[in-house]
Design a protein around this motif. Structure first.
Motif, PDB file in Angstrom:
ATOM      1  N   VAL A  74       0.857  -1.190   0.000  1.00 55.31           N
ATOM      2  CA  VAL A  74       0.000   0.000   0.000  1.00 55.31           C
ATOM      3  C   VAL A  74       0.885   1.229   0.000  1.00 55.31           C
ATOM      4  O   VAL A  74       2.057   1.172   0.389  1.00 55.31           O
ATOM      5  CB  VAL A  74      -0.949   0.047   1.227  1.00 55.31           C
ATOM      6  CG1 VAL A  74      -1.888  -1.137   1.247  1.00 55.31           C
ATOM      7  CG2 VAL A  74      -0.160   0.139   2.523  1.00 55.31           C
ATOM      8  N   ARG A  75       0.320   2.323  -0.421  1.00 55.75           N
ATOM      9  CA  ARG A  75       0.993   3.614  -0.272  1.00 55.75           C
ATOM     10  C   ARG A  75       0.398   4.300   0.953  1.00 55.75           C
ATOM     11  O   ARG A  75      -0.824   4.367   1.101  1.00 55.75           O
ATOM     12  CB  ARG A  75       0.793   4.490  -1.505  1.00 55.75           C
ATOM     13  CG  ARG A  75       1.313   5.918  -1.307  1.00 55.75           C
ATOM     14  CD  ARG A  75       1.168   6.782  -2.545  1.00 55.75           C
ATOM     15  NE  ARG A  75       2.291   6.609  -3.447  1.00 55.75           N
ATOM     16  CZ  ARG A  75       2.261   5.955  -4.589  1.00 55.75           C
ATOM     17  NH1 ARG A  75       1.111   5.407  -4.996  1.00 55.75           N
ATOM     18  NH2 ARG A  75       3.337   5.835  -5.347  1.00 55.75           N
ATOM     19  N   VAL A  76       1.256   4.794   1.826  1.00 59.57           N
ATOM     20  CA  VAL A  76       0.803   5.566   2.973  1.00 59.57           C
ATOM     21  C   VAL A  76       1.379   6.966   2.844  1.00 59.57           C
ATOM     22  O   VAL A  76       2.558   7.138   2.531  1.00 59.57           O
ATOM     23  CB  VAL A  76       1.216   4.899   4.312  1.00 59.57           C
ATOM     24  CG1 VAL A  76       2.733   4.735   4.398  1.00 59.57           C
ATOM     25  CG2 VAL A  76       0.710   5.710   5.485  1.00 59.57           C
ATOM     26  N   ALA A  77       0.532   7.956   3.066  1.00 61.61           N
ATOM     27  CA  ALA A  77       0.962   9.351   2.954  1.00 61.61           C
ATOM     28  C   ALA A  77       0.353  10.151   4.090  1.00 61.61           C
ATOM     29  O   ALA A  77      -0.728   9.820   4.597  1.00 61.61           O
ATOM     30  CB  ALA A  77       0.543   9.938   1.604  1.00 61.61           C
ATOM     31  N   LYS A  78       1.061  11.183   4.503  1.00 65.35           N
ATOM     32  CA  LYS A  78       0.522  12.089   5.515  1.00 65.35           C
ATOM     33  C   LYS A  78       0.122  13.378   4.822  1.00 65.35           C
ATOM     34  O   LYS A  78       0.961  14.084   4.253  1.00 65.35           O
ATOM     35  CB  LYS A  78       1.545  12.367   6.623  1.00 65.35           C
ATOM     36  CG  LYS A  78       1.023  13.302   7.702  1.00 65.35           C
ATOM     37  CD  LYS A  78       1.954  13.376   8.912  1.00 65.35           C
ATOM     38  CE  LYS A  78       1.759  12.203   9.844  1.00 65.35           C
ATOM     39  NZ  LYS A  78       2.503  12.378  11.129  1.00 65.35           N
ATOM     40  N   ILE A  79      -1.176  13.664   4.858  1.00 69.93           N
ATOM     41  CA  ILE A  79      -1.736  14.825   4.164  1.00 69.93           C
ATOM     42  C   ILE A  79      -2.441  15.695   5.190  1.00 69.93           C
ATOM     43  O   ILE A  79      -3.362  15.240   5.869  1.00 69.93           O
ATOM     44  CB  ILE A  79      -2.719  14.374   3.058  1.00 69.93           C
ATOM     45  CG1 ILE A  79      -1.984  13.478   2.051  1.00 69.93           C
ATOM     46  CG2 ILE A  79      -3.330  15.575   2.357  1.00 69.93           C
ATOM     47  CD1 ILE A  79      -2.854  12.530   1.309  1.00 69.93           C
ATOM     48  N   VAL A 139      -2.598  14.092   8.556  1.00 67.90           N
ATOM     49  CA  VAL A 139      -3.382  12.857   8.738  1.00 67.90           C
ATOM     50  C   VAL A 139      -2.862  11.778   7.794  1.00 67.90           C
ATOM     51  O   VAL A 139      -2.678  12.020   6.600  1.00 67.90           O
ATOM     52  CB  VAL A 139      -4.884  13.111   8.464  1.00 67.90           C
ATOM     53  CG1 VAL A 139      -5.676  11.822   8.620  1.00 67.90           C
ATOM     54  CG2 VAL A 139      -5.419  14.192   9.393  1.00 67.90           C
ATOM     55  N   LEU A 140      -2.640  10.576   8.316  1.00 68.25           N
ATOM     56  CA  LEU A 140      -2.172   9.462   7.496  1.00 68.25           C
ATOM     57  C   LEU A 140      -3.319   8.888   6.672  1.00 68.25           C
ATOM     58  O   LEU A 140      -4.443   8.757   7.163  1.00 68.25           O
ATOM     59  CB  LEU A 140      -1.581   8.362   8.382  1.00 68.25           C
ATOM     60  CG  LEU A 140      -0.257   8.702   9.074  1.00 68.25           C
ATOM     61  CD1 LEU A 140       0.119   7.617  10.072  1.00 68.25           C
ATOM     62  CD2 LEU A 140       0.862   8.888   8.054  1.00 68.25           C
ATOM     63  N   ALA A 154       1.381  15.919   0.298  1.00 72.94           N
ATOM     64  CA  ALA A 154       1.876  14.987   1.310  1.00 72.94           C
ATOM     65  C   ALA A 154       3.233  15.425   1.863  1.00 72.94           C
ATOM     66  O   ALA A 154       4.111  15.865   1.121  1.00 72.94           O
ATOM     67  CB  ALA A 154       1.984  13.586   0.726  1.00 72.94           C
ATOM     68  N   SER A 155       3.395  15.280   3.180  1.00 72.84           N
ATOM     69  CA  SER A 155       4.682  15.559   3.823  1.00 72.84           C
ATOM     70  C   SER A 155       5.544  14.304   3.899  1.00 72.84           C
ATOM     71  O   SER A 155       6.748  14.386   4.123  1.00 72.84           O
ATOM     72  CB  SER A 155       4.472  16.118   5.228  1.00 72.84           C
ATOM     73  OG  SER A 155       3.742  15.200   6.030  1.00 72.84           O
ATOM     74  N   LEU A 156       4.942  13.150   3.729  1.00 67.05           N
ATOM     75  CA  LEU A 156       5.673  11.891   3.609  1.00 67.05           C
ATOM     76  C   LEU A 156       4.880  10.962   2.704  1.00 67.05           C
ATOM     77  O   LEU A 156       3.653  11.049   2.612  1.00 67.05           O
ATOM     78  CB  LEU A 156       5.926  11.233   4.968  1.00 67.05           C
ATOM     79  CG  LEU A 156       4.750  10.712   5.808  1.00 67.05           C
ATOM     80  CD1 LEU A 156       4.292   9.325   5.376  1.00 67.05           C
ATOM     81  CD2 LEU A 156       5.130  10.681   7.275  1.00 67.05           C
ATOM     82  N   GLU A 157       5.603  10.082   2.016  1.00 68.67           N
ATOM     83  CA  GLU A 157       4.951   9.144   1.096  1.00 68.67           C
ATOM     84  C   GLU A 157       5.807   7.897   1.001  1.00 68.67           C
ATOM     85  O   GLU A 157       6.957   7.963   0.560  1.00 68.67           O
ATOM     86  CB  GLU A 157       4.794   9.776  -0.285  1.00 68.67           C
ATOM     87  CG  GLU A 157       4.236   8.843  -1.340  1.00 68.67           C
ATOM     88  CD  GLU A 157       4.952   8.947  -2.687  1.00 68.67           C
ATOM     89  OE1 GLU A 157       4.951   7.935  -3.408  1.00 68.67           O
ATOM     90  OE2 GLU A 157       5.507  10.016  -2.993  1.00 68.67           O
ATOM     91  N   GLU A 216       5.583   5.420  12.672  1.00 70.49           N
ATOM     92  CA  GLU A 216       4.124   5.542  12.785  1.00 70.49           C
ATOM     93  C   GLU A 216       3.453   5.247  11.443  1.00 70.49           C
ATOM     94  O   GLU A 216       2.437   4.532  11.379  1.00 70.49           O
ATOM     95  CB  GLU A 216       3.767   6.955  13.255  1.00 70.49           C
ATOM     96  CG  GLU A 216       2.261   7.191  13.381  1.00 70.49           C
ATOM     97  CD  GLU A 216       1.911   8.658  13.571  1.00 70.49           C
ATOM     98  OE1 GLU A 216       0.765   8.944  13.971  1.00 70.49           O
ATOM     99  OE2 GLU A 216       2.778   9.525  13.299  1.00 70.49           O
ATOM    100  N   ALA A 217       4.031   5.765  10.364  1.00 71.74           N
ATOM    101  CA  ALA A 217       3.459   5.533   9.035  1.00 71.74           C
ATOM    102  C   ALA A 217       3.552   4.058   8.649  1.00 71.74           C
ATOM    103  O   ALA A 217       2.614   3.495   8.066  1.00 71.74           O
ATOM    104  CB  ALA A 217       4.185   6.404   8.002  1.00 71.74           C
ATOM    105  N   MET A 218       4.664   3.416   8.980  1.00 69.74           N
ATOM    106  CA  MET A 218       4.835   1.999   8.662  1.00 69.74           C
ATOM    107  C   MET A 218       3.813   1.134   9.409  1.00 69.74           C
ATOM    108  O   MET A 218       3.211   0.214   8.832  1.00 69.74           O
ATOM    109  CB  MET A 218       6.260   1.560   9.007  1.00 69.74           C
ATOM    110  CG  MET A 218       7.327   2.137   8.100  1.00 69.74           C
ATOM    111  SD  MET A 218       9.005   1.849   8.719  1.00 69.74           S
ATOM    112  CE  MET A 218       9.046   0.070   8.822  1.00 69.74           C
ATOM    113  N   GLN A 219       3.608   1.425  10.676  1.00 67.41           N
ATOM    114  CA  GLN A 219       2.639   0.659  11.464  1.00 67.41           C
ATOM    115  C   GLN A 219       1.223   0.870  10.946  1.00 67.41           C
ATOM    116  O   GLN A 219       0.418  -0.068  10.883  1.00 67.41           O
ATOM    117  CB  GLN A 219       2.740   1.060  12.934  1.00 67.41           C
ATOM    118  CG  GLN A 219       4.017   0.576  13.610  1.00 67.41           C
ATOM    119  CD  GLN A 219       4.149   1.081  15.036  1.00 67.41           C
ATOM    120  OE1 GLN A 219       4.261   2.279  15.278  1.00 67.41           O
ATOM    121  NE2 GLN A 219       4.134   0.171  15.990  1.00 67.41           N
TER     122      GLN A 219
END
Length: 715
Positions: A154-159, A162-163, A175-178, A205-208
């Motif tokens: 999956v792709r996880v991003a913080k926008i 919020v993840l 996104a601040s991380l992707e 946190e994003a990985m979990q």
């Protein structure tokens, strides 16, 4: 009649649905599924031979992801007008799937295997790369091919803080991380992505968060496997075995190999020579008629050597080259190494070395991207080259392979986060890293050298970026583990985890992580990330000694740039009919001029290595776009003479009428002999017709008015 379809759906938290369908397409493959999300559809197939090839002791697997242009209603460019070799984008997705899928096959499965993933329908609101891993795993899940899955990606991003899982392309822009995260029900397998200088805790946190979604995908595939009746996989026997040989080798060689790795020889060639000598002595001791399976000597020897090296690190906390677990190899670097390049640097860490250049170009040097789902232009790109001599090998140069594409992309993602905003940077930037030596993480050497080359070129990056390759050796039975900083090539093969982390003093900009161990605790992963941070900061201190900040000036031979905005309606005047005006300016001033429409205005960029030429080009452009003002004086050129006056070009592309009555104060009866075509004269703009926009000029307004004669003089 429609086939009997079997489907399984997964609903994301925001209500969007992913549907896995099998039974309709590609039924002669060992496994085939269609994964749908919105209008996007991926067809994934897998085929594996029943037997392994003679003498093959590894998994010969290929993963190919391809996007059909028809999926987005497009026709391919080029002369052939058909899909060709995989693009870099498709290669990168293929690599991500491969890195997640390969570890879940049994170690003793060696049959030729091919996974093909094809985008057959596109959706502008769905990024298909985040579905490719799920599709590949689902195809395996509905086949009889043995594998220890399922897995998903999956792709996880913080926008906006919020993840979110699998965001849309529009959302991803903020996104601040992707990260693309791959995993099974129990553990994370792979992570790759970029971030805006985030902290290690935020990455974890994003990985979990991603892993929780992955678990749901895996559960859906388990249920799908039961629905199609493929719980029982095919039987296979792809490895020969000779227990007596292994026991003999273990008894005779383990202590010798442990002693050899305990010598902690720093030089790779000397270390390899010692190991080779031990192997040759053992083979010689067997004689010709030893009765063992000769083909197993090599694999068994490698297995015992690996065990000895791992135990050295686990039991004694020692490394092959004598370093401490968190010690980074010696570093030296220089900038401005190549006098003719716009920016250059050499970065050397241990036996890994990168010679990197930075070249600054114009908009015309941008890289055109023409894919099925992605099209546009890149102003920043990085190319990574890995010649055979860098590892002392003879290898023909056949162009970049998948490894080169992947390593270059990781370094590019790491560096692009510190570049100045597009509106402040007129240049197209190309970074090229040529690896001259390699023994562990040449991609991270590329990041460090690329950062130095950018600063040497005078590009005002926000901060220097460095990267480090980390490894880990662990034993699930004893709970022992050792985290290794700046791993060697040999340590990469020995370990259970290797990951590369790049960043600035503020935080992480990119990462690439591959895990080979089950059930890795997040506390251990956090420890590894924090140890990587210490390593990154150490390397940052070292390269700062060479160059602490971007150079304030460009090199003398680097093209200078000037940018100006003009009203949209004047773009045509600068370009001229058929480009005549702009081509003439470029030819006369030896400059490169780029005009584009941005935010309903004209943006003009002028590039020149010569300031005099730059000033000349700017002056001519400003003259074209300058607005005539009533009352202003201009130097004009007579273009055409008529009985009633002359037409004078008083500004580039702007002609006005100099009426016969406005030439001089005295009455002019005829235009004969008064003015000549091409003659330069001073004129004054006295009026602009409000209806027609025509210009009225006067020459006599600039001449002294004759004094009126007195009545006595008149008499």
């Amino acid at each position: 009649m429609l086939p009997n379809l079997i489907t399984k759906s997964i609903t994301l938290e925001d209500g969007r649905e992913i549907i896995i369908e099998t039974g309709a397409l590609a039924k002669q493959a060992d496994g085939a599924v269609v994964v749908k999300m919105g209008k996007a559809m991926l067809l994934a197939t897998v085929v594996s031979k029943k037997e392994a090839g003679e003498g093959v002791d590894f998994l010969p697997m290929s993963v190919d992801y391809q996007e059909k242009f028809a999926s987005s209603g497009k026709i391919p460019g080029g002369f052939l007008k058909r899909e060709g070799r995989l693009s870099d984008y498709e290669i990168l997705i293929s690599r991500i799937v491969d890195r997640a899928i390969r570890p879940i096959f049994p170690d003793d499965y060696h049959a030729d295997t091919q996974i093909a993933i094809t985008l057959i329908s596109g959706d502008e609101d769905v990024l298909p790369d985040a579905l490719a891993g799920l599709a590949a795993s689902a195809a395996l899940a509905v086949s009889d091919i043995p594998f220890n899955g399922p897995i998903s990606e999956v792709r996880v991003a913080k926008i906006d803080g919020v993840l979110k899982i699998n965001p849309t392309p529009t959302e991803l822009e903020k996104a601040s991380l992707e990260f693309i995260v791959a995993g099974s029900l129990d553990f994370i397998l792979m992570v790759e992505g970029e971030a805006n200088e985030i902290q290690e805790e935020e990455m974890l946190e994003a990985m979990q968060f991603a892993h929780e979604e992955i678990k749901r995908h895996c559960q859906a595939q388990i249920e799908l496997t039961k629905m199609v009746g493929k719980e029982v996989k095919r039987e296979y026997n792809h490895e020969k075995s000779d227990p007596a040989l292994f026991d003999k080798m273990k008894a005779e060689l383990y202590d010798k190999l442990y002693a050899s790795v305990s010598k902690q020889i720093a030089n790779k060639t000397e270390r390899s020579a010692l190991v080779k000598e031990i192997k040759e002595e053992f083979v010689a001791s067997l004689g010709e008629d030893h009765g063992f399976e000769a083909s197993l000597i090599g694999p068994y020897f490698s297995k015992i050597h690996k065990e000895a090296a791992r135990n050295l690190t686990l039991d004694e906390k020692k490394r092959l080259d004598g370093r401490k677990l968190n010690e980074v190899r010696p570093i030296w670097s220089v900038v401005d190494y190549l006098p003719s390049a716009h920016g250059s640097a050499v970065f050397t860490r241990g036996e890994t070395q990168s010679l990197t250049t930075c070249t600054l170009g114009t908009k015309m040097d941008e890289m055109m991207v023409d894919g099925a789902t992605i099209s546009g232009y890149n102003k920043f790109y990085l190319h990574y080259n890995f010649p055979g001599f860098s590892t002392g090998e003879v290898k023909p140069n056949r162009g970049p392979g998948r490894r080169e594409v992947g390593h270059g992309n990781l370094a590019m993602r790491a560096l692009k986060k510190v570049l100045p905003p597009a509106e402040e940077n007129p240049y197209t930037i190309r970074i090229v890293s040529d690896i001259l030596e390699s023994n562990g993480s040449s991609s991270m050497a590329t990041v460090c050298a690329g950062s130095l080359a950018l600063m040497d070129a005078g590009i005002p990056i926000k901060s220097a970026v460095t990267g480090i390759a980390m490894g880990m050796i662990s034993d699930a039975k004893t709970g022992k583990y050792s985290i290794l900083s700046d791993i060697l090539g040999d340590e990469d093969h020995l370990g259970d985890m290797d990951f590369k982390v790049t960043g600035t003093a503020k935080g992480i900009t990119a990462c690439q992580m591959d895990l080979k161990v089950e059930g890795l605790d997040y506390s251990v992963l956090k420890e590894a990330l924090l140890q990587a941070k210490d390593g990154r900061l150490h390397i940052l201190d070292e390269i700062t000694k060479t160059l602490a900040a971007p150079k304030p000036e460009l090199k003398p031979h680097t093209p200078r740039s000037f940018m100006m905005m003009i009203p949209k309606e004047l773009i045509g005047a600068v370009i001229g009919p058929g480009g005549k005006v702009i081509q003439e300016i470029q030819k006369d001033t030896s400059t490169t001029i780029v005009i584009e429409e941005v935010d309903n205005q004209g943006k003009i960029s002028v590039f020149s290595a010569n300031q005099t030429n730059m000033d000349a080009a700017i002056s001519r452009i400003k003259a074209i776009v300058a607005q005539p003002e009533i009352g202003e004086t201009y130097t004009g050129k007579v273009k055409n003479i008529q009985p009633f006056g002359a037409f004078v070009e008083f500004m580039p592309g702007k002609d006005g009428l100099l009426h016969i009555s406005e030439i001089k104060w005295e009455r002019v009866e005829t235009m004969d002999g008064v003015l000549e075509p091409g003659e330069e004269i001073m004129v004054k703009l006295i009026d602009i017709d409000k209806k027609t926009g025509k210009f009225k000029l006067s020459r006599k307004a600039l001449l002294p008015k004759p004094e009126k004669p007195s009545p006595k003089e008149q008499g």
